[in-house]
Design a protein around this motif. Structure first.
Motif, mmCIF file in Angstrom:
data_model
loop_
_atom_site.group_PDB
_atom_site.id
_atom_site.type_symbol
_atom_site.label_atom_id
_atom_site.label_comp_id
_atom_site.label_asym_id
_atom_site.label_seq_id
_atom_site.Cartn_x
_atom_site.Cartn_y
_atom_site.Cartn_z
ATOM 1 N N GLU A 155 0.827 -1.207 0.000
ATOM 2 C CA GLU A 155 0.000 0.000 0.000
ATOM 3 C C GLU A 155 0.863 1.260 0.000
ATOM 4 O O GLU A 155 0.547 2.246 -0.685
ATOM 5 C CB GLU A 155 -0.925 -0.015 1.220
ATOM 6 C CG GLU A 155 -2.000 -1.086 1.158
ATOM 7 C CD GLU A 155 -2.783 -1.193 2.447
ATOM 8 O OE1 GLU A 155 -3.944 -1.620 2.392
ATOM 9 O OE2 GLU A 155 -2.233 -0.834 3.522
ATOM 10 N N GLN A 179 1.037 4.153 -2.905
ATOM 11 C CA GLN A 179 0.847 5.576 -2.629
ATOM 12 C C GLN A 179 2.022 6.395 -3.156
ATOM 13 O O GLN A 179 1.843 7.487 -3.701
ATOM 14 C CB GLN A 179 0.676 5.790 -1.120
ATOM 15 C CG GLN A 179 0.316 7.223 -0.740
ATOM 16 C CD GLN A 179 0.031 7.361 0.744
ATOM 17 O OE1 GLN A 179 -0.085 6.361 1.457
ATOM 18 N NE2 GLN A 179 -0.102 8.586 1.201
ATOM 19 N N ASN A 185 1.706 6.746 -6.901
ATOM 20 C CA ASN A 185 0.680 7.728 -7.267
ATOM 21 C C ASN A 185 1.210 9.149 -7.126
ATOM 22 O O ASN A 185 0.943 10.014 -7.972
ATOM 23 C CB ASN A 185 -0.558 7.536 -6.391
ATOM 24 C CG ASN A 185 -1.291 6.244 -6.690
ATOM 25 O OD1 ASN A 185 -1.194 5.705 -7.805
ATOM 26 N ND2 ASN A 185 -2.012 5.724 -5.712
#
Length: 689
Positions: A9, A13, A16
């Protein structure tokens, strides 16, 4: 309780954030940075026509190289770039010590001039410049040899964990004679052993006491871990900043990432990672491309790519659940994490701030179009000149074509028949004179935009034809533009840099350090420092050029002399003015010329109060006046006595001369009378007969 994220995760992130951040994925920003370097290097624009002029004007390079010396002089010409402000009167000495030491760390231990040079040039050229501040420990390995060590000295040496024995040679001490082997006899005990097969038994521990002492020659390796604050320039294309960042303070950014290629051994040493794990990551990682820009003018990126053993390290600072974390990512793995990261260790500057944006404006942005226009005008002028010297002609089939195509001085063209009917020159319009005026206009526009003029560089040949007041106004206006850039650098990135260094020194330097500052050895203990947030830029901004500063300082010194008489200033204040005057002259250490009152020994005589000094001066004048009057009176009396003495001596001499003259007169009278009487007697005797 804050939500915990898995590595997958977190990596998602980070990916992104990379996709929407300023940096290598921003095609427009990357293109502008690449184009900026191309303009700086004067590379062709891509619209050149073969056979035509391809000259390029170097306006971008000239502007940056002209502004850079003036900006650097502001920051590196003196001892202090910044000054830490005290929190209370008792904190003045500590603040001064911190100021000296932090300036020493930046400018001396890290070669501050080179750092500032690259940093400022990045900003002037590529919109933003970046530096990284970090603490690094390095092993300083040295080999040492010792001879003739005693057992005790050898034990003390090897007790140090940093010492490793490489070679060892033991031998009896030749200066000590062996003691005779006559220890007391023993027949019982755990250490009783026969000696020489003759049934003599002794205690072996006591035997050791009677042995000859030993000496040792050793060669050792000493490994000492040294920590140092490091400052490193970071290329703008290697930084990624989230678009929410406003201004140059990166602590307000949600995402900051520094990307660089590193060898696995460097990564393993710096982040304490198993090198075998890095080799696995190397085998798994996908092909990546760094930003291809015009900085790679000698195929360095290609040559470096040949070494496929390097890995892309992404040093990432990202806010998770409102808190900043640090993750070092290699490939698709997080090899280092710090979830209590308080600050971003980068400082950024830009020449012109854009409101509410991190990316600013560079000098390239201001002069790029001017370079293109001037290059076009210069190419047209040169093409017209080439055409005038080598014109175009209409010829018939009776002209030798090879002769016409070969243009050289004194060349012969073979023609059948009349040349005038076979060769006809084609006329072309001359290049308009307004093009030269247009070049001058573009230069003046560049000066207005950047503040870099021919006047403040001493290059204008017509300066003598302009009035002094007009020249001063032009230079003052241009100077203000450069001073604004210097002030922007100072109040943003430079201040952040020194605050970062101060914080790292307090955090990592855990023992006193002895450094040479201003020709004196000073003991510095950062453990006693305070967490300071007040920092002022001590460079002379807004005070005019050096000549104007010299005039101001001389005027201040003159007024201080008068103010000292009435107590409005002090020796410390006068020393400050003299220090600025010395630095203005280009000398870094004012104490080479002046004594600092703060450093004078305790027993040194102190300067009296100005009022007391004035009274003492008046008393001294009155005393000197009284002494002068007494001396004058004494001289007068002595002169009178001398005159009286001379008068008496003259009277005696005159009386003596009068008596002598009177005696001479009487003698003369007697002689005359005697002669007269004798003559009368002779006459009487003559006539009487």
């Amino acid at each position: 309780m804050a939500e915990k994220f898995t590595d997958e995760e977190l990596l998602s992130q980070i990916d992104n954030e990379e996709n929407i951040a300023y940096g290598i994925n921003d095609s427009q920003l990357s293109a502008e940075r690449a184009e900026a370097i191309q303009f700086y290097l004067g590379e062709p624009f891509g619209n050149e026509i073969e056979g035509r002029s391809q000259v390029v004007s170097f306006d971008v390079q000239d502007t940056i190289e002209s502004a850079l010396p003036q900006l650097l002089k502001v920051f590196v010409s003196g001892d202090e770039v910044v000054r830490f402000e005290p929190k209370n009167p008792e904190d003045v000495e500590a603040a001064n010590q911190e100021t000296d030491y932090i300036n020493h760390v930046v400018m001396e231990k890290n070669n501050g001039f080179e750092i500032f040079y690259v940093w400022f040039k990045d900003a002037l050229l590529s919109k933003n410049g970046y530096v990284k501040v970090y603490y690094e420990e390095e092993d300083d390995v040295t080999e040492e040899e010792y001879e003739g060590l005693t057992d005790e000295q050898l034990d003390m040496l090897v007790e140090d964990d940093n010492v490793q024995i490489l070679e060892h040679d033991a031998y009896p001490d030749p200066s000590v004679k062996p003691m005779p082997m006559t220890p007391p006899m023993m027949t019982e005990g755990p250490n009783v052993q026969p000696i020489n097969g003759q049934g003599v038994e002794i205690d072996m521990e006591m035997q050791q006491a009677f042995m000859q002492p030993m000496l040792h020659d050793v060669k050792v390796r000493v490994t000492e871990t040294m920590g140092q604050i490091k400052i490193k320039n970071v290329a703008p294309e290697n930084m990624m900043i989230s678009v929410d960042a406003t201004g140059n303070c990166l602590n307000s950014a949600r995402f900051v990432q520094h990307r660089e290629l590193m060898h696995p051994s460097e990564i393993a040493e710096q982040f304490d990672v198993d090198e075998d794990e890095l080799n696995t990551i190397m085998a798994e990682q996908d092909e990546f491309e760094l930003e291809s820009n015009a900085r790679d003018i000698y195929s360095e990126q290609y040559d470096r790519a040949v070494d496929s053993s390097e890995l892309l390290v992404r040093d990432t600072y990202i806010k998770v659940n409102g808190e900043r974390h640090r993750y070092v990512v290699v490939g698709n793995r997080i090899i280092y994490r710090d979830e209590s990261c308080e600050i971003v260790p980068f400082a950024s500057i830009t020449p012109m701030l854009m409101p509410h944006r991190h990316i600013g404006r560079s000098y390239t942005d201001l002069t790029r179009d001017i370079q293109l226009i001037k290059s076009t005008l210069m190419r047209g002028q040169l093409d017209n000149m080439y055409l005038s010297n080598n014109g175009r002609y209409a010829i018939s089939d009776r002209v030798n074509l090879d002769d016409m195509l070969t243009s050289r001085p004194g060349g012969i063209v073979r023609v059948q028949g009349e040349p005038g009917t076979s060769i006809m020159p084609l006329t072309h319009a001359p290049f308009p004179q307004t093009s030269f005026q247009m070049v001058e206009y573009m230069d003046s526009m560049k000066e207005k935009r950047t503040g870099v003029t021919a006047y403040n560089q001493g290059l204008d040949s017509n300066s003598l034809n302009k009035t002094a007041s007009g020249m001063q106004q032009i230079m003052s206006a241009a100077q203000q533009r450069l001073e604004l850039v210097a002030r922007t650098f100072a109040e943003t990135g430079v201040k952040s840099l020194f605050m970062l260094v101060h914080r790292l020194v307090r955090k990592n330097v855990t023992k006193p350090d002895i450094v040479r500052i201003r020709n004196k050895w000073v003991n510095i203990d950062p453990r006693e420092w305070k967490n300071r947030k007040d920092l002022s830029i001590s460079v002379g901004l807004g005070a005019g050029n050096k000549d104007q500063q010299l005039m101001h300082l001389n005027a201040i010194l003159q007024m201080q002399r008068e103010a000292l008489q009435v107590g409005l200033t002090s020796p410390e204040k006068i020393y400050n003015a003299l220090s600025k005057l010395t630095q203005n002259a280009g000398f870094k250490d004012p104490e080479e010329f002046w004594n600092n009152p703060a450093n004078m020994p305790q027993g040194a005589p102190k300067m009296p109060n100005p009022q007391e000094q004035l009274i003492q001066g008046q008393l001294a004048i009155e005393q000197q006046k009284a002494q002068a009057d007494m001396q004058l009176e004494a001289q007068k009396n002595e002169a009178d006595m001398r005159q009286e003495q001379l008068r008496s001596e003259n009277d005696i001499i005159i009386e003596r001369e009068r008596i002598a003259a009177q005696a001479e007169l009487e003698r003369y009278k007697a002689q005359l009378k005697a002669e007269t009487d004798l003559q009368i007697a002779n006459i009487k005797a003559q006539y009487g007969r």
